[in-house]
Scaffold this motif. Structure first.
Motif, mmCIF file in Angstrom:
data_model
loop_
_atom_site.group_PDB
_atom_site.id
_atom_site.type_symbol
_atom_site.label_atom_id
_atom_site.label_comp_id
_atom_site.label_asym_id
_atom_site.label_seq_id
_atom_site.Cartn_x
_atom_site.Cartn_y
_atom_site.Cartn_z
ATOM 1 N N GLU A 35 8.476 -7.215 -12.964
ATOM 2 C CA GLU A 35 8.411 -7.353 -11.513
ATOM 3 C C GLU A 35 6.974 -7.230 -11.029
ATOM 4 O OE1 GLU A 35 11.181 -5.207 -9.121
ATOM 5 O OE2 GLU A 35 12.669 -5.105 -10.736
ATOM 6 N N GLU A 36 6.477 -8.296 -10.410
ATOM 7 C CA GLU A 36 5.118 -8.315 -9.876
ATOM 8 C C GLU A 36 4.881 -7.189 -8.872
ATOM 9 O OE1 GLU A 36 1.218 -9.420 -8.831
ATOM 10 O OE2 GLU A 36 2.444 -10.091 -10.530
ATOM 11 N N ALA A 37 5.895 -6.880 -8.072
ATOM 12 C CA ALA A 37 5.750 -5.844 -7.040
ATOM 13 C C ALA A 37 5.460 -4.473 -7.631
ATOM 14 C CB ALA A 37 7.015 -5.778 -6.183
ATOM 15 N N LEU A 38 5.829 -4.266 -8.904
ATOM 16 C CA LEU A 38 5.615 -2.969 -9.542
ATOM 17 C C LEU A 38 4.336 -2.939 -10.378
ATOM 18 C CD1 LEU A 38 9.243 -2.105 -10.700
ATOM 19 C CD2 LEU A 38 8.158 -1.790 -8.474
ATOM 20 N N SER A 39 3.584 -4.009 -10.379
ATOM 21 C CA SER A 39 2.319 -4.060 -11.121
ATOM 22 C C SER A 39 1.207 -3.461 -10.277
ATOM 23 C CB SER A 39 1.977 -5.511 -11.458
ATOM 24 O OG SER A 39 1.592 -6.213 -10.279
ATOM 25 N N PRO A 40 0.064 -3.137 -10.872
ATOM 26 C CA PRO A 40 -1.043 -2.599 -10.065
ATOM 27 C C PRO A 40 -1.451 -3.516 -8.920
ATOM 28 C CG PRO A 40 -1.454 -2.214 -12.386
ATOM 29 C CD PRO A 40 -0.235 -3.089 -12.313
ATOM 30 N N ARG A 41 -1.580 -4.824 -9.204
ATOM 31 C CA ARG A 41 -1.999 -5.713 -8.107
ATOM 32 C C ARG A 41 -0.889 -5.870 -7.073
ATOM 33 N NH1 ARG A 41 -2.441 -11.809 -10.816
ATOM 34 N NH2 ARG A 41 -0.212 -12.116 -11.219
ATOM 35 N N GLY A 42 0.373 -5.758 -7.493
ATOM 36 C CA GLY A 42 1.470 -5.799 -6.537
ATOM 37 C C GLY A 42 1.462 -4.580 -5.629
ATOM 38 N N LEU A 43 1.211 -3.403 -6.209
ATOM 39 C CA LEU A 43 1.142 -2.177 -5.409
ATOM 40 C C LEU A 43 -0.046 -2.225 -4.460
ATOM 41 C CD1 LEU A 43 2.038 0.564 -8.062
ATOM 42 C CD2 LEU A 43 3.542 -0.583 -6.436
ATOM 43 N N ILE A 44 -1.180 -2.732 -4.942
ATOM 44 C CA ILE A 44 -2.359 -2.836 -4.086
ATOM 45 C C ILE A 44 -2.106 -3.798 -2.939
ATOM 46 C CG2 ILE A 44 -4.743 -3.692 -3.999
ATOM 47 C CD1 ILE A 44 -5.148 -2.483 -6.779
ATOM 48 N N ASP A 45 -1.415 -4.889 -3.204
ATOM 49 C CA ASP A 45 -1.067 -5.836 -2.137
ATOM 50 C C ASP A 45 -0.207 -5.160 -1.076
ATOM 51 O OD1 ASP A 45 -1.032 -8.646 -1.131
ATOM 52 O OD2 ASP A 45 1.112 -8.431 -1.460
ATOM 53 N N ALA A 46 0.730 -4.320 -1.517
ATOM 54 C CA ALA A 46 1.569 -3.594 -0.558
ATOM 55 C C ALA A 46 0.738 -2.589 0.239
ATOM 56 C CB ALA A 46 2.698 -2.875 -1.304
ATOM 57 N N MET A 47 -0.198 -1.911 -0.427
ATOM 58 C CA MET A 47 -1.088 -0.980 0.282
ATOM 59 C C MET A 47 -1.910 -1.712 1.340
ATOM 60 S SD MET A 47 -2.592 1.172 -2.961
ATOM 61 C CE MET A 47 -1.535 1.898 -4.202
ATOM 62 N N ARG A 48 -2.431 -2.882 0.981
ATOM 63 C CA ARG A 48 -3.229 -3.656 1.937
ATOM 64 C C ARG A 48 -2.394 -4.068 3.151
ATOM 65 N NH1 ARG A 48 -6.089 -7.711 -2.464
ATOM 66 N NH2 ARG A 48 -7.968 -6.459 -2.895
ATOM 67 N N SER A 49 -1.152 -4.423 2.893
ATOM 68 C CA SER A 49 -0.284 -4.843 4.003
ATOM 69 C C SER A 49 -0.098 -3.714 5.006
ATOM 70 C CB SER A 49 1.082 -5.290 3.466
ATOM 71 O OG SER A 49 0.952 -6.456 2.678
ATOM 72 N N VAL A 50 0.035 -2.495 4.490
ATOM 73 C CA VAL A 50 0.210 -1.346 5.375
ATOM 74 C C VAL A 50 -1.092 -1.000 6.077
ATOM 75 C CG1 VAL A 50 0.701 1.129 5.427
ATOM 76 C CG2 VAL A 50 2.157 -0.400 4.093
ATOM 77 N N GLN A 51 -2.167 -0.888 5.312
ATOM 78 C CA GLN A 51 -3.427 -0.408 5.889
ATOM 79 C C GLN A 51 -4.130 -1.471 6.740
ATOM 80 O OE1 GLN A 51 -5.635 2.608 4.214
ATOM 81 N NE2 GLN A 51 -7.613 1.582 4.254
ATOM 82 N N ASN A 52 -4.142 -2.709 6.264
ATOM 83 C CA ASN A 52 -4.930 -3.742 6.952
ATOM 84 C C ASN A 52 -4.133 -4.557 7.957
ATOM 85 O OD1 ASN A 52 -7.010 -2.915 5.271
ATOM 86 N ND2 ASN A 52 -6.745 -4.610 3.831
ATOM 87 N N GLU A 53 -2.820 -4.659 7.750
ATOM 88 C CA GLU A 53 -2.025 -5.537 8.603
ATOM 89 C C GLU A 53 -0.991 -4.787 9.439
ATOM 90 O OE1 GLU A 53 -0.380 -8.504 6.010
ATOM 91 O OE2 GLU A 53 -2.279 -8.727 4.927
ATOM 92 N N GLY A 54 -0.946 -3.463 9.270
ATOM 93 C CA GLY A 54 -0.025 -2.676 10.082
ATOM 94 C C GLY A 54 1.421 -2.772 9.682
ATOM 95 N N ALA A 55 1.683 -3.221 8.449
ATOM 96 C CA ALA A 55 3.073 -3.290 7.985
ATOM 97 C C ALA A 55 3.680 -1.891 7.958
ATOM 98 C CB ALA A 55 3.132 -3.926 6.602
#
Length: 391
Positions: A35-55
């Protein structure tokens, strides 16, 4: 339903990832789930969505962050130098502060670790419960000793020997082995004073930042002066070496500079030891916090090649799935990760005929021993092997 909040992550660190994917083969959760979402880059993408985009931080986000073993195997593989450990620890800190992870019962368990007498009593009770088959399989950390023998006592002031919490309660024999090696070298050691009972590594992983800092301050106070500090638990050693960053003071940075994994400190002195070399083969398992975080796994080989034949695993140091309390919190994933490690171990056993595996971290040792018992393979600490070879 999610909640909008900031993760307070360093923007430069968060944006260092270029999503190249070179980390993927080194991520144990990605390897077993795909699962891509559980990979380091997937987790970082989720972090960016929260921090940078207000998700919003929803249950999926929390679940994704909880699946990370925090082995940091992605870091040495990353050409951009992404400090993933900082990012996942910072994220988990926010989640813990908001009550989304690390529930009260987990905090209660962690609160026992610095209280050494209480921990010893609880460990004895756990050992009895194990023998009465009262411990649920999911919560069983591996066989805990019913008797641990006397505590080690100081003999001199050449070095500090950090004894820790779980290491002293469950694997005190390795402390005695360390002492035998130091005695053979004529090195006097001192054990920590009050406050040195727990390094805070598990608290950091759980996002308990304030508790981690206080434990670090207590540990630093328990080992004053300038003498080197030797640590025979990979997880504890990684934590103590990170006090400079965790606490952020000059005193903490100077303290961290004094910390050595016991193998890296002993390796230059191995020729001064009178050792018997045997025909025994040893399969070497590198704990993640020794190999990926401290980069101190090669000295283990420098020491052990003097006493036997070393057998390397062919999985490039992939995590075994122990991860502190990860195996209890994520038993299904931890089991799958361990199964993959066992496949590599089985291949090593088949080509070598070895019956001993060495590992320099208590969590890894106990997590693997549960599965290796059926194979007739024992798990030993490298220092235990070294001490047994002393003439």
């Amino acid at each position: 339903m999610g909640v909008a909040m900031t993760l307070h992550l360093d923007a430069e660190e968060l944006n260092t990832c270029v999503a190249c994917g070179l980390c993927l083969p080194h991520c144990p959760t990605f390897r077993v789930t795909g699962e891509e979402a559980l990979s380091p880059r997937g987790l970082i993408d989720a972090m960016r969505s929260v921090q940078n985009e207000g998700a919003a931080i929803d249950e999926d986000f929390v679940s994704f962050m909880a699946t990370c073993v925090q082995c940091r195997g992605c870091e040495p593989a990353c050409p951009s130098g992404v400090p993933f450990g900082n990012l996942i620890e910072g994220t988990r800190e926010v989640l813990a502060d908001e009550g989304r992870i690390t529930p009260w019962w987990q905090k209660l368990g962690f609160s026992l670790l610095p209280r050494h007498r209480t921990l010893l009593a609880a460990s004895s009770a756990l050992a009895i419960a194990q023998r009465l088959r009262l411990v649920p399989k999911r919560l069983d950390p591996g066989r805990v000793p019913l008797r641990r023998g006397a505590s080690i006592t100081s003999t001199g002031e050449d070095v500090w020997l950090y004894t820790g919490c779980v290491m002293d309660a469950w694997l005190r024999e390795t402390h005695r082995s360390t002492v035998r090696v130091l005695d053979a070298l004529g090195v006097g050691y001192t054990v920590p004073g009050p406050g040195g009972g727990c390094c805070g590594a598990l608290h950091v992983h759980a996002g308990l930042h304030d508790a981690s800092v206080q434990l670090a301050i207590d540990v630093m106070g328990s080992m004053p002066g300038d003498a080197p500090i030797l640590v025979n638990s990979a997880g504890c050693g990684a934590a103590l070496k990170d006090y400079g960053e965790l606490v952020g003071t000059d005193v903490a940075h100077r303290f961290s500079d004094r910390v050595f994994d016991v193998h890296e400190w002993l390796a230059p002195l191995v020729s001064d030891l009178d050792l018997d070399r045997s025909d025994t083969s040893y399969v070497v398992q590198d704990p993640c916090h020794l190999r990926h975080v401290q980069g101190a796994h090669l000295p283990v080989r420098t020491l052990l090649e003097r006493v036997g034949t070393l057998v390397e695993l062919d999985d490039d140091g992939l995590c075994c799935g122990a991860g502190g309390v990860y195996s209890a919190l994520q038993p299904e994933l931890a089991g799958k990760i361990r199964d993959r490690k066992l496949e590599a171990i089985d291949r090593a056993l088949e080509r070598s005929g070895a019956t001993v595996l060495v590992s320099a971290n208590p969590g890894c040792s106990m997590h693997l021993q549960q599965a290796l018992d059926a194979r007739g393979v024992s798990v030993r600490h490298p220092v235990d092997v070294l001490a047994a070879a002393l003439r």
